[in-house]
Design a protein around this motif. Structure first.
Motif, PDB file in Angstrom:
ATOM      1  N   ALA A 256      39.366  26.276  47.260  1.00 28.62           N
ATOM      2  CA  ALA A 256      40.452  27.130  46.775  1.00 28.62           C
ATOM      3  C   ALA A 256      39.904  28.390  46.111  1.00 28.62           C
ATOM      4  CB  ALA A 256      41.335  26.352  45.811  1.00 28.62           C
ATOM      5  N   TYR A 257      38.861  28.234  45.287  1.00 28.95           N
ATOM      6  CA  TYR A 257      38.294  29.392  44.604  1.00 28.95           C
ATOM      7  C   TYR A 257      37.723  30.394  45.591  1.00 28.95           C
ATOM      8  CZ  TYR A 257      35.180  32.308  41.867  1.00 28.95           C
ATOM      9  OH  TYR A 257      34.544  33.398  41.324  1.00 28.95           O
ATOM     10  N   GLU A 258      36.936  29.928  46.548  1.00 27.51           N
ATOM     11  CA  GLU A 258      36.326  30.833  47.515  1.00 27.51           C
ATOM     12  C   GLU A 258      37.383  31.523  48.382  1.00 27.51           C
ATOM     13  OE1 GLU A 258      33.337  31.777  47.505  1.00 27.51           O
ATOM     14  OE2 GLU A 258      32.467  30.314  46.147  1.00 27.51           O
ATOM     15  N   GLU A 259      38.417  30.784  48.738  1.00 25.16           N
ATOM     16  CA  GLU A 259      39.489  31.376  49.543  1.00 25.16           C
ATOM     17  C   GLU A 259      40.271  32.392  48.724  1.00 25.16           C
ATOM     18  OE1 GLU A 259      41.539  32.301  52.825  1.00 25.16           O
ATOM     19  OE2 GLU A 259      39.839  30.924  52.741  1.00 25.16           O
ATOM     20  N   TRP A 260      40.495  32.083  47.437  1.00 22.78           N
ATOM     21  CA  TRP A 260      41.207  33.009  46.545  1.00 22.78           C
ATOM     22  C   TRP A 260      40.467  34.343  46.462  1.00 22.78           C
ATOM     23  CZ3 TRP A 260      39.302  35.009  41.868  1.00 22.78           C
ATOM     24  CH2 TRP A 260      40.237  35.731  41.117  1.00 22.78           C
ATOM     25  N   LYS A 261      39.141  34.298  46.436  1.00 22.58           N
ATOM     26  CA  LYS A 261      38.362  35.531  46.342  1.00 22.58           C
ATOM     27  C   LYS A 261      38.523  36.416  47.568  1.00 22.58           C
ATOM     28  CE  LYS A 261      34.168  34.217  45.643  1.00 22.58           C
ATOM     29  NZ  LYS A 261      32.714  34.345  45.380  1.00 22.58           N
ATOM     30  N   THR A 262      38.792  35.803  48.707  1.00 22.99           N
ATOM     31  CA  THR A 262      38.820  36.567  49.951  1.00 22.99           C
ATOM     32  C   THR A 262      40.212  37.014  50.370  1.00 22.99           C
ATOM     33  OG1 THR A 262      39.046  34.600  51.358  1.00 22.99           O
ATOM     34  CG2 THR A 262      36.812  35.265  50.751  1.00 22.99           C
TER      35      THR A 262
ATOM     36  N   GLU B  96      46.661  37.753  49.291  1.00 26.99           N
ATOM     37  CA  GLU B  96      48.000  37.177  49.269  1.00 26.99           C
ATOM     38  C   GLU B  96      48.295  36.420  47.985  1.00 26.99           C
ATOM     39  OE1 GLU B  96      50.062  37.916  51.677  1.00 26.99           O
ATOM     40  OE2 GLU B  96      48.489  38.990  52.743  1.00 26.99           O
ATOM     41  N   PHE B  97      47.260  35.860  47.388  1.00 30.48           N
ATOM     42  CA  PHE B  97      47.429  34.990  46.216  1.00 30.48           C
ATOM     43  C   PHE B  97      47.503  35.843  44.957  1.00 30.48           C
ATOM     44  CE2 PHE B  97      46.623  30.378  45.163  1.00 30.48           C
ATOM     45  CZ  PHE B  97      46.993  30.486  43.824  1.00 30.48           C
ATOM     46  N   GLN B  98      48.665  35.845  44.312  1.00 30.27           N
ATOM     47  CA  GLN B  98      48.866  36.637  43.099  1.00 30.27           C
ATOM     48  C   GLN B  98      48.217  35.956  41.893  1.00 30.27           C
ATOM     49  OE1 GLN B  98      50.402  39.661  43.111  1.00 30.27           O
ATOM     50  NE2 GLN B  98      50.639  39.445  45.316  1.00 30.27           N
ATOM     51  N   ASN B  99      47.792  36.761  40.937  1.00 26.99           N
ATOM     52  CA  ASN B  99      47.264  36.212  39.691  1.00 26.99           C
ATOM     53  C   ASN B  99      48.372  35.537  38.890  1.00 26.99           C
ATOM     54  OD1 ASN B  99      44.611  36.876  40.071  1.00 26.99           O
ATOM     55  ND2 ASN B  99      44.666  38.711  38.787  1.00 26.99           N
ATOM     56  N   GLY B 100      47.962  34.643  37.999  1.00 27.10           N
ATOM     57  CA  GLY B 100      48.915  33.961  37.138  1.00 27.10           C
ATOM     58  C   GLY B 100      48.383  32.607  36.723  1.00 27.10           C
TER      59      GLY B 100
END
Length: 238
Positions: A183-189, A192-196
């Motif tokens: 999840a972390y590695e995908e979030w970095k790339t 689409e995934f908003q912060n929060g």
């Protein structure tokens, strides 16, 4: 290996030494539920009743590249399970009273291990975050996402499930806490995934069963630091 040491054993004189300091300003407590299984599934441990416990994260509200999971043990001890996705990890036990009374601790080099993250750039090609329709709970709005395999044949062969995330839309000034390397590695790339703040995540297995759920109970502001000498061989990159 879990190493048992009292907190004062970590404290060392640091004059003349260069240190990497990890700052924690939040303590977030989640309730975790592993749901009982209705049928026996091949190659998976059968759970005959729900298992519920609390999971406590030490985090930095501006940097999610590292985190520490705090687990309460018997005999007045905490287990600190620390992970820096850039290559450092340790797993140590400390006195609960000493930890709560102190603002920092210094970890000896011999207690630190190299964290090898198998979910590198190559692995992100196998997964993707999919943005779902937003929702609200008790009038609080949340972004919704799911982490899923983007290769149907691989998903079927490995019987891969999907993880769902609820992200608080009122806290976009901080990145989400992600304790799963994929999840972390995908979030970095992805953009689409908003912060929060992570409010909830739950896992649906390949067969459509709700396997587990983790939901935020409360957040506390804290001031804690973990310090590691950059003289340690595995921290030369820091």
């Amino acid at each position: 290996m879990k190493v048992l040491l009292r907190l004062f054993a970590f404290f060392v004189f640091t004059f003349g030494y260069s240190q990497k300091t990890y700052v924690f300003d939040q303590l977030a407590t989640y309730e975790v539920i592993h749901f009982k299984d209705s049928i026996q599934i091949k190659n998976r441990t059968f759970i005959d009743q729900d298992i519920t416990y609390k999971k406590v994260y030490l985090t930095n509200s501006r940097d999610n590249s590292y985190l520490c999971i705090l687990k309460e043990l018997d005999n007045g001890l905490y287990l600190l399970d620390f992970k820096d996705y850039r290559g450092v990890t340790f797993n140590v036990s400390v006195s609960k009273s000493d930890f709560e009374a102190s603002s920092f601790l210094t970890i000896a080099c011999k207690l630190i291990s190299s964290y090898i993250n198998p979910y590198t750039e190559q692995q992100t090609k196998n997964y993707e975050f999919v943005q779902l329709k937003d929702t609200s709970i008790n009038k609080t709005p949340y972004y919704r996402y799911k982490l899923t395999s983007n290769k149907s044949k691989r998903k079927k062969r490995l019987k891969l499930g999907e993880e769902f995330y609820l992200i608080d839309k009122n806290t976009t000034n901080q990145p989400p806490t992600l304790d799963f390397s994929t999840a972390y590695e995908e979030w970095k790339t992805t953009k689409e995934f908003q912060n929060g703040m992570l409010f909830e995540k739950h896992f649906i297995d390949y067969y459509g069963n709700l396997d587990s759920k983790e939901r935020l109970l409360n957040i506390q502001k804290i001031k804690k630091e973990i310090r590691i000498s950059t003289d340690c061989i595995i921290t030369k990159y820091l």
